[in-house]
Design a protein around this motif. Structure first.
Motif, PDB file in Angstrom:
ATOM      1  N   ASP A  59     -20.175 148.807   8.432  1.00 20.51           N
ATOM      2  CA  ASP A  59     -20.024 149.432   7.121  1.00 20.51           C
ATOM      3  C   ASP A  59     -18.974 148.705   6.279  1.00 20.51           C
ATOM      4  N   ASP A  60     -17.841 148.407   6.891  1.00 17.49           N
ATOM      5  CA  ASP A  60     -16.736 147.797   6.149  1.00 17.49           C
ATOM      6  C   ASP A  60     -17.043 146.359   5.731  1.00 17.49           C
ATOM      7  N   LEU A  61     -17.812 145.647   6.551  1.00 12.60           N
ATOM      8  CA  LEU A  61     -18.112 144.256   6.235  1.00 12.60           C
ATOM      9  C   LEU A  61     -18.926 144.137   4.951  1.00 12.60           C
ATOM     10  N   GLY A  62     -19.879 145.062   4.789  1.00 16.01           N
ATOM     11  CA  GLY A  62     -20.670 145.047   3.569  1.00 16.01           C
ATOM     12  C   GLY A  62     -19.806 145.251   2.335  1.00 16.01           C
ATOM     13  N   LYS A  63     -18.854 146.154   2.434  1.00 14.34           N
ATOM     14  CA  LYS A  63     -17.958 146.401   1.306  1.00 14.34           C
ATOM     15  C   LYS A  63     -17.116 145.162   0.990  1.00 14.34           C
ATOM     16  N   ALA A  64     -16.695 144.462   2.032  1.00 13.11           N
ATOM     17  CA  ALA A  64     -15.820 143.302   1.831  1.00 13.11           C
ATOM     18  C   ALA A  64     -16.564 142.116   1.229  1.00 13.11           C
ATOM     19  N   HIS A  70     -18.479 138.865  -3.658  1.00 13.43           N
ATOM     20  CA  HIS A  70     -17.740 137.625  -3.418  1.00 13.43           C
ATOM     21  C   HIS A  70     -18.643 136.489  -2.921  1.00 13.43           C
ATOM     22  N   GLN A  71     -19.947 136.743  -2.834  1.00 11.32           N
ATOM     23  CA  GLN A  71     -20.846 135.737  -2.270  1.00 11.32           C
ATOM     24  C   GLN A  71     -20.802 134.421  -3.043  1.00 11.32           C
ATOM     25  N   ALA A  72     -20.873 134.503  -4.376  1.00  6.94           N
ATOM     26  CA  ALA A  72     -20.911 133.280  -5.186  1.00  6.94           C
ATOM     27  C   ALA A  72     -19.632 132.467  -5.017  1.00  6.94           C
ATOM     28  N   GLU A  73     -18.502 133.153  -5.029  1.00  3.50           N
ATOM     29  CA  GLU A  73     -17.215 132.468  -4.871  1.00  3.50           C
ATOM     30  C   GLU A  73     -17.127 131.753  -3.536  1.00  3.50           C
ATOM     31  N   LEU A  74     -17.508 132.447  -2.451  1.00  2.00           N
ATOM     32  CA  LEU A  74     -17.397 131.861  -1.116  1.00  2.00           C
ATOM     33  C   LEU A  74     -18.451 130.790  -0.879  1.00  2.00           C
ATOM     34  N   LYS A  75     -19.614 130.937  -1.501  1.00  5.11           N
ATOM     35  CA  LYS A  75     -20.649 129.926  -1.330  1.00  5.11           C
ATOM     36  C   LYS A  75     -20.244 128.605  -1.969  1.00  5.11           C
ATOM     37  N   SER A  76     -19.499 128.668  -3.047  1.00  8.37           N
ATOM     38  CA  SER A  76     -19.066 127.452  -3.741  1.00  8.37           C
ATOM     39  C   SER A  76     -17.771 126.885  -3.172  1.00  8.37           C
ATOM     40  N   ASP A  77     -17.120 127.635  -2.292  1.00  3.65           N
ATOM     41  CA  ASP A  77     -15.864 127.179  -1.688  1.00  3.65           C
ATOM     42  C   ASP A  77     -15.985 127.296  -0.174  1.00  3.65           C
ATOM     43  N   HIS A  78     -16.623 126.294   0.416  1.00  2.00           N
ATOM     44  CA  HIS A  78     -16.909 126.335   1.853  1.00  2.00           C
ATOM     45  C   HIS A  78     -15.628 126.323   2.677  1.00  2.00           C
ATOM     46  N   ASP A  79     -14.627 125.589   2.231  1.00  2.00           N
ATOM     47  CA  ASP A  79     -13.361 125.537   2.964  1.00  2.00           C
ATOM     48  C   ASP A  79     -12.711 126.918   3.051  1.00  2.00           C
ATOM     49  N   LYS A  80     -12.772 127.656   1.954  1.00  2.00           N
ATOM     50  CA  LYS A  80     -12.200 129.002   1.946  1.00  2.00           C
ATOM     51  C   LYS A  80     -12.974 129.903   2.896  1.00  2.00           C
ATOM     52  N   LEU A  81     -14.301 129.747   2.922  1.00  2.00           N
ATOM     53  CA  LEU A  81     -15.131 130.537   3.817  1.00  2.00           C
ATOM     54  C   LEU A  81     -14.780 130.255   5.271  1.00  2.00           C
ATOM     55  N   ILE A  82     -14.586 128.972   5.594  1.00  2.00           N
ATOM     56  CA  ILE A  82     -14.233 128.600   6.962  1.00  2.00           C
ATOM     57  C   ILE A  82     -12.859 129.156   7.334  1.00  2.00           C
ATOM     58  N   LYS A  83     -11.917 129.128   6.391  1.00  2.00           N
ATOM     59  CA  LYS A  83     -10.583 129.676   6.660  1.00  2.00           C
ATOM     60  C   LYS A  83     -10.652 131.174   6.953  1.00  2.00           C
ATOM     61  N   ILE A  84     -11.522 131.864   6.211  1.00  2.00           N
ATOM     62  CA  ILE A  84     -11.711 133.301   6.444  1.00  2.00           C
ATOM     63  C   ILE A  84     -12.255 133.530   7.844  1.00  2.00           C
ATOM     64  N   ILE A  85     -13.257 132.726   8.223  1.00  2.00           N
ATOM     65  CA  ILE A  85     -13.864 132.849   9.546  1.00  2.00           C
ATOM     66  C   ILE A  85     -12.841 132.578  10.637  1.00  2.00           C
ATOM     67  N   ASP A  86     -12.058 131.515  10.453  1.00  2.00           N
ATOM     68  CA  ASP A  86     -11.042 131.187  11.455  1.00  2.00           C
ATOM     69  C   ASP A  86     -10.038 132.323  11.619  1.00  2.00           C
ATOM     70  N   LEU A 136     -22.542 134.660   6.882  1.00  2.00           N
ATOM     71  CA  LEU A 136     -21.664 135.745   6.448  1.00  2.00           C
ATOM     72  C   LEU A 136     -22.049 136.233   5.065  1.00  2.00           C
ATOM     73  N   LEU A 137     -22.538 135.314   4.222  1.00  2.00           N
ATOM     74  CA  LEU A 137     -22.874 135.663   2.846  1.00  2.00           C
ATOM     75  C   LEU A 137     -24.186 136.422   2.752  1.00  2.00           C
ATOM     76  N   ASN A 138     -24.990 136.397   3.812  1.00  2.00           N
ATOM     77  CA  ASN A 138     -26.265 137.111   3.817  1.00  2.00           C
ATOM     78  C   ASN A 138     -26.111 138.572   4.204  1.00  2.00           C
ATOM     79  N   TYR A 139     -24.899 138.934   4.628  1.00  2.00           N
ATOM     80  CA  TYR A 139     -24.709 140.297   5.108  1.00  2.00           C
ATOM     81  C   TYR A 139     -24.580 141.278   3.957  1.00  2.00           C
ATOM     82  N   THR A 140     -25.357 142.342   3.994  1.00  2.00           N
ATOM     83  CA  THR A 140     -25.259 143.421   3.014  1.00  2.00           C
ATOM     84  C   THR A 140     -25.232 144.757   3.752  1.00  2.00           C
TER      85      THR A 140
END
Length: 215
Positions: A37-42, A46-62, A110-114
């Motif tokens: 439930d919480d992941l969808g809210k988070a 933010h999908q567009a922002e994270l899709k265009s900034d792969h490094d930021k997405l990887i940092k979040i994952i790490d 991660l960006l496909n999650y809703t």
């Protein structure tokens, strides 16, 4: 399959991010439900922002995954028989390189999650003191459902850590063990580690392509 594994990996990221330090604060399936439930809210908005900034997405994952995912144990399982003949240094390098490759390979999952796409199913039987499976159903775009299970083990520090994703009965550990074994047979463990360290997700793509070609 690739998109589904990306989605499954994405939920796993959220699940392992906030697993309780002690197992008695919540059962793994309760944690999965709350994080689903919480992941969808988070992610929403933010999908567009994270899709265009792969490094930021990887940092979040790490930041989310590394503290709660048992990469050392998972890597030993992926190495299979070759774990017994490898050195501690080889296992450490492989674990790090394999994790980094997986994270980059499935980051955009991660960006496909809703919200509402994952249903956590009731636990069957008694929870083991050491291991357990959290069973879920993923709702696909066409309304069909796919069984996705998450394997957890309790460490010596009494922490639940995730180490495997099973989609429709197919374990990612088993899948990659076959691919890794084939690559090691063709060259060597050191050569595979070097390819993972230098080419990362491209090496995984090549391994997957070779496996499909041999079937």
């Amino acid at each position: 399959m690739l998109r589904t594994l990306g989605l499954a990996f994405a939920l796993l990221l959220g699940v392992v991010a906030t697993l309780p330090a002690r197992a008695d604060t919540a059962t793994p399936d309760q944690v999965v439900q709350s994080i689903a439930d919480d992941l969808g809210k988070a992610i929403d908005g933010h999908q567009a922002e994270l899709k265009s900034d792969h490094d930021k997405l990887i940092k979040i994952i790490d930041g989310i995954l590394l503290p709660r995912f048992d990469i050392d144990y998972a890597s030993i399982l992926v190495l299979g028989q070759y774990a017994r003949t490898s050195t501690p240094e080889q296992r450490t390098r492989f674990a790090k390189a394999f994790y980094n490759s997986i994270a980059h390979r499935y980051a955009e999952g991660l960006l496909n999650y809703t919200r509402g796409r994952v249903r956590v199913l009731p636990t069957k039987g008694e929870l083991s003191d050491k291991r357990t499976i959290v069973r879920t159903e993923v709702v696909l775009d066409d309304g069909k459902t796919l069984a996705v299970d998450y394997a957890f083990r309790k460490t010596k520090d009494a922490e639940w850590k995730a180490y495997d994703v099973i989609i429709e009965g197919i374990s990612y550990i088993t899948n990659y063990r076959n691919q890794v074994g084939a690559e090691i047979q063709k060259s060597s463990l050191d050569a595979l580690i070097t390819r993972l360290e230098t080419r990362g997700e491209k090496t995984l793509e090549t391994m997957e392509h070779d496996q499909k070609g041999s079937q």
